[in-house]
Design an enzyme around this catalytic site. Sequence first.
Site, mmCIF file in Angstrom:
data_model
loop_
_atom_site.group_PDB
_atom_site.id
_atom_site.type_symbol
_atom_site.label_atom_id
_atom_site.label_comp_id
_atom_site.label_asym_id
_atom_site.label_seq_id
_atom_site.Cartn_x
_atom_site.Cartn_y
_atom_site.Cartn_z
ATOM 1 N N ASP A 157 0.816 -1.216 0.000
ATOM 2 C CA ASP A 157 0.000 0.000 0.000
ATOM 3 C C ASP A 157 0.847 1.263 0.000
ATOM 4 O OD1 ASP A 157 0.938 -0.470 2.573
ATOM 5 O OD2 ASP A 157 -1.023 -0.841 3.431
ATOM 6 N N ASN A 181 -7.333 -2.524 14.459
ATOM 7 C CA ASN A 181 -8.732 -2.822 14.115
ATOM 8 C C ASN A 181 -8.848 -4.045 13.201
ATOM 9 O OD1 ASN A 181 -7.767 -1.880 11.700
ATOM 10 N ND2 ASN A 181 -9.167 -0.141 11.513
ATOM 11 N N HIS A 227 -7.121 -4.544 10.374
ATOM 12 C CA HIS A 227 -6.866 -4.352 8.935
ATOM 13 C C HIS A 227 -5.581 -5.063 8.497
ATOM 14 C CE1 HIS A 227 -4.610 -0.279 9.719
ATOM 15 N NE2 HIS A 227 -3.719 -1.217 9.532
ATOM 16 N N GLU A 268 -9.685 -1.848 5.563
ATOM 17 C CA GLU A 268 -10.295 -1.549 6.860
ATOM 18 C C GLU A 268 -11.514 -2.461 7.083
ATOM 19 O OE1 GLU A 268 -8.560 0.177 8.750
ATOM 20 O OE2 GLU A 268 -8.224 2.240 8.122
#
Length: 239
Positions: free
Chosen positions: A67, A132, A134, A139
């Site tokens: 990313d 979280n 990811h 996400e």
Amino acid sequence: MKIIIKDNYDEVSLEAFRVMKEVLDAKKDAVLGLATGSTPIGLYQNMIKDHKENGTSYKDVKTFNLDEYVGIDRNHPESYYTFMHKNLFNEIDILEENVHLPYGNSKAECDAYEKSMEDVSVDIQVLGIGGNGHIGFNEPGTPFTETTHIVELQERTRKDNARFFNDNIDEVPTHAITMGIATIMKAKKVLLIATGENKADAVKAMIEDEPSVNCPASALQNHKDVVVILDKAAASKLK
Ligand code: F6R
């Protein structure tokens, strides 16, 4: 999933390096999927040390990063392009033309990145995990079928990453381009590393909950070759 628990970050990094080295030893033109963030730095340091001390060569290796932020220049000090050059590429003998990171903000750029990975096949994908759940910048809520795409970063992710942007969430980009979960799942082998107590809930959901978009990393339960390396703190909530 094969789960390995080690005492601390240094041991986790060394074990991750062992897994990586096995792939490199078996195939000198291996294709590596790489991650940024704090977690893989120790792995990269072991790769650099091994290159310098044992001459392991990366001349035939290709890399594809997960990313990149949208809206900051590649040469920005906090771009993932800069991160990878500083923490790995500048210290090994990889050829610049074999280094790939996604870049841009358009569907055409996403599709071109996805296509460039279809032409090869990732032998090992290194992953960290967000607090979280990811992976990459997928996400919670991201369908498992997504390929490379543009995402809006969640507030928790931007807060977590503010430490790299003068502790100021307003300086953290709001969007990123990321491999999708379907892209990640195509890798032949996945190596996920997690350390620290702030990852414990996400690690538990990834391993013990039913696969669900609420925890993107839980998609990995359906991959046939995943090695998860944890320190005791990240593993502390596992049954
Ligand atoms: C980085 C990436 C992210 C990180 C995750 C954990 O390329 O894709 O998913 O792996 O945010 O980051 P750290 O390692 O900084 O805790």
